[in-house]
Design a protein around this motif. Sequence first.
Motif, PDB file in Angstrom:
ATOM      1  N   LEU A  12       0.806  -1.221   0.000  1.00  0.00           N
ATOM      2  CA  LEU A  12       0.000   0.000   0.000  1.00  0.00           C
ATOM      3  C   LEU A  12       0.845   1.280   0.000  1.00  0.00           C
ATOM      4  O   LEU A  12       0.355   2.339  -0.397  1.00  0.00           O
ATOM      5  CB  LEU A  12      -0.944   0.015   1.206  1.00  0.00           C
ATOM      6  N   ILE A  13       2.101   1.166   0.427  1.00  0.00           N
ATOM      7  CA  ILE A  13       2.975   2.340   0.434  1.00  0.00           C
ATOM      8  C   ILE A  13       3.129   2.846  -0.995  1.00  0.00           C
ATOM      9  O   ILE A  13       3.329   2.074  -1.930  1.00  0.00           O
ATOM     10  CB  ILE A  13       4.349   2.008   1.062  1.00  0.00           C
ATOM     11  N   ASN A  14       3.019   4.142  -1.166  1.00  0.00           N
ATOM     12  CA  ASN A  14       3.091   4.856  -2.454  1.00  0.00           C
ATOM     13  C   ASN A  14       1.837   4.718  -3.309  1.00  0.00           C
ATOM     14  O   ASN A  14       1.819   5.192  -4.444  1.00  0.00           O
ATOM     15  CB  ASN A  14       4.341   4.472  -3.261  1.00  0.00           C
ATOM     16  N   CYS A  15       0.794   4.079  -2.794  1.00  0.00           N
ATOM     17  CA  CYS A  15      -0.483   4.088  -3.519  1.00  0.00           C
ATOM     18  C   CYS A  15      -1.084   5.490  -3.412  1.00  0.00           C
ATOM     19  O   CYS A  15      -0.932   6.167  -2.394  1.00  0.00           O
ATOM     20  CB  CYS A  15      -1.473   3.083  -2.923  1.00  0.00           C
ATOM     21  N   GLU A  16      -1.758   5.911  -4.458  1.00  0.00           N
ATOM     22  CA  GLU A  16      -2.423   7.210  -4.450  1.00  0.00           C
ATOM     23  C   GLU A  16      -3.762   7.079  -3.733  1.00  0.00           C
ATOM     24  O   GLU A  16      -4.498   6.114  -3.954  1.00  0.00           O
ATOM     25  CB  GLU A  16      -2.646   7.699  -5.876  1.00  0.00           C
TER      26      GLU A  16
ATOM     27  N   ILE B  42      -9.780  -0.677  -2.355  1.00  0.00           N
ATOM     28  CA  ILE B  42      -8.336  -0.700  -2.551  1.00  0.00           C
ATOM     29  C   ILE B  42      -8.095  -1.444  -3.853  1.00  0.00           C
ATOM     30  O   ILE B  42      -8.527  -2.585  -4.007  1.00  0.00           O
ATOM     31  CB  ILE B  42      -7.615  -1.391  -1.371  1.00  0.00           C
ATOM     32  N   ASP B  43      -7.404  -0.789  -4.776  1.00  0.00           N
ATOM     33  CA  ASP B  43      -7.118  -1.379  -6.082  1.00  0.00           C
ATOM     34  C   ASP B  43      -5.609  -1.387  -6.283  1.00  0.00           C
ATOM     35  O   ASP B  43      -5.019  -0.379  -6.686  1.00  0.00           O
ATOM     36  CB  ASP B  43      -7.815  -0.572  -7.183  1.00  0.00           C
ATOM     37  N   LEU B  44      -4.984  -2.531  -5.969  1.00  0.00           N
ATOM     38  CA  LEU B  44      -3.528  -2.614  -6.095  1.00  0.00           C
ATOM     39  C   LEU B  44      -3.079  -2.555  -7.549  1.00  0.00           C
ATOM     40  O   LEU B  44      -1.972  -2.088  -7.833  1.00  0.00           O
ATOM     41  CB  LEU B  44      -3.000  -3.884  -5.421  1.00  0.00           C
ATOM     42  N   ASN B  45      -3.910  -3.020  -8.479  1.00  0.00           N
ATOM     43  CA  ASN B  45      -3.536  -2.949  -9.895  1.00  0.00           C
ATOM     44  C   ASN B  45      -3.376  -1.500 -10.346  1.00  0.00           C
ATOM     45  O   ASN B  45      -2.465  -1.180 -11.113  1.00  0.00           O
ATOM     46  CB  ASN B  45      -4.569  -3.659 -10.773  1.00  0.00           C
ATOM     47  N   LYS B  46      -4.254  -0.626  -9.886  1.00  0.00           N
ATOM     48  CA  LYS B  46      -4.177   0.801 -10.227  1.00  0.00           C
ATOM     49  C   LYS B  46      -3.332   1.577  -9.216  1.00  0.00           C
ATOM     50  O   LYS B  46      -3.107   2.770  -9.392  1.00  0.00           O
ATOM     51  CB  LYS B  46      -5.572   1.421 -10.284  1.00  0.00           C
ATOM     52  N   ARG B  47      -2.888   0.884  -8.152  1.00  0.00           N
ATOM     53  CA  ARG B  47      -2.127   1.509  -7.063  1.00  0.00           C
ATOM     54  C   ARG B  47      -2.915   2.663  -6.444  1.00  0.00           C
ATOM     55  O   ARG B  47      -2.410   3.756  -6.249  1.00  0.00           O
ATOM     56  CB  ARG B  47      -0.753   1.998  -7.543  1.00  0.00           C
ATOM     57  N   GLN B  48      -4.199   2.376  -6.127  1.00  0.00           N
ATOM     58  CA  GLN B  48      -5.078   3.394  -5.559  1.00  0.00           C
ATOM     59  C   GLN B  48      -5.854   2.870  -4.357  1.00  0.00           C
ATOM     60  O   GLN B  48      -6.223   1.700  -4.317  1.00  0.00           O
ATOM     61  CB  GLN B  48      -6.109   3.872  -6.592  1.00  0.00           C
ATOM     62  N   LEU B  49      -6.099   3.776  -3.429  1.00  0.00           N
ATOM     63  CA  LEU B  49      -6.990   3.545  -2.313  1.00  0.00           C
ATOM     64  C   LEU B  49      -8.067   4.623  -2.441  1.00  0.00           C
ATOM     65  O   LEU B  49      -7.746   5.816  -2.472  1.00  0.00           O
ATOM     66  CB  LEU B  49      -6.230   3.678  -0.993  1.00  0.00           C
ATOM     67  N   ILE B  50      -9.313   4.209  -2.558  1.00  0.00           N
ATOM     68  CA  ILE B  50     -10.421   5.137  -2.738  1.00  0.00           C
ATOM     69  C   ILE B  50     -11.132   5.321  -1.394  1.00  0.00           C
ATOM     70  O   ILE B  50     -11.514   4.347  -0.749  1.00  0.00           O
ATOM     71  CB  ILE B  50     -11.450   4.613  -3.779  1.00  0.00           C
ATOM     72  N   VAL B  51     -11.294   6.591  -0.983  1.00  0.00           N
ATOM     73  CA  VAL B  51     -11.999   6.899   0.263  1.00  0.00           C
ATOM     74  C   VAL B  51     -13.332   7.578  -0.056  1.00  0.00           C
ATOM     75  O   VAL B  51     -13.489   8.207  -1.098  1.00  0.00           O
ATOM     76  CB  VAL B  51     -11.164   7.811   1.200  1.00  0.00           C
ATOM     77  N   ILE B  52     -14.268   7.418   0.857  1.00  0.00           N
ATOM     78  CA  ILE B  52     -15.554   8.105   0.753  1.00  0.00           C
ATOM     79  C   ILE B  52     -15.330   9.510   1.313  1.00  0.00           C
ATOM     80  O   ILE B  52     -15.055   9.681   2.508  1.00  0.00           O
ATOM     81  CB  ILE B  52     -16.650   7.346   1.526  1.00  0.00           C
ATOM     82  N   LYS B  53     -15.401  10.496   0.446  1.00  0.00           N
ATOM     83  CA  LYS B  53     -15.016  11.866   0.797  1.00  0.00           C
ATOM     84  C   LYS B  53     -15.719  12.370   2.053  1.00  0.00           C
ATOM     85  O   LYS B  53     -15.078  12.925   2.955  1.00  0.00           O
ATOM     86  CB  LYS B  53     -15.285  12.805  -0.377  1.00  0.00           C
ATOM     87  N   GLU B  54     -17.002  12.171   2.147  1.00  0.00           N
ATOM     88  CA  GLU B  54     -17.777  12.671   3.286  1.00  0.00           C
ATOM     89  C   GLU B  54     -17.278  12.071   4.605  1.00  0.00           C
ATOM     90  O   GLU B  54     -17.116  12.773   5.604  1.00  0.00           O
ATOM     91  CB  GLU B  54     -19.260  12.350   3.073  1.00  0.00           C
ATOM     92  N   GLU B  55     -17.017  10.769   4.608  1.00  0.00           N
ATOM     93  CA  GLU B  55     -16.525  10.093   5.827  1.00  0.00           C
ATOM     94  C   GLU B  55     -15.076  10.471   6.109  1.00  0.00           C
ATOM     95  O   GLU B  55     -14.679  10.648   7.261  1.00  0.00           O
ATOM     96  CB  GLU B  55     -16.677   8.578   5.698  1.00  0.00           C
TER      97      GLU B  55
END
Length: 173
Positions: A103-107, A152-165
């Motif tokens: 997860l390190i360096n994931c956007e 969490i999408d390791l293929n895209k190197r991304q962690l998506i958060v719910i903005k409101e939360e």
Amino acid sequence: MTPFIIGQILKPQGIKGEIKVKSLCDVVSFDSRIGIIFVGDENSILKEHKIKNARLSGKGFAYLSLLGVDDRNSAELLKDKFIFIDEEDVPSLEEGIFFVKDLINCEVMTDTNESLGKITAIDDFGSADVITIKNEKGELRFPHLEKVIKKIDLNKRQLIVIKEEFEKVVVSN
């Protein structure tokens, strides 16, 4: 061998060479079934050891006896060193479970497609891991909670958060 860090030696325990170890990996349990471990610094492995005995003590700690480490002086030399195993010996992860190193360096992105920065650290604070991200404005920290993390999408190197939360729990430095 590809080293995989599983713990850090905190201190000697007693006079017979036993060591207290902090677990740095949730998927590998300290026990004698591991067999062979490697002890060294983060960047260089120093020595191979065989586990004679292992006992768990509280959340995330273990006491190990190693072959050839038979007294407090020998155990003292291992203080602050890291414990590694061969990455091939790491068990497969269940779906939705990830290694910190992956997860390190994931956007980190919001569910509204806004970039928040890249993950620089994940620290264990007991009830929840705390994720640190860095962007051009500084650092942000937020707890790893199901209600905050959408995907969490390791293929895209991304962690998506719910903005409101995310906005409810984020702390900036």
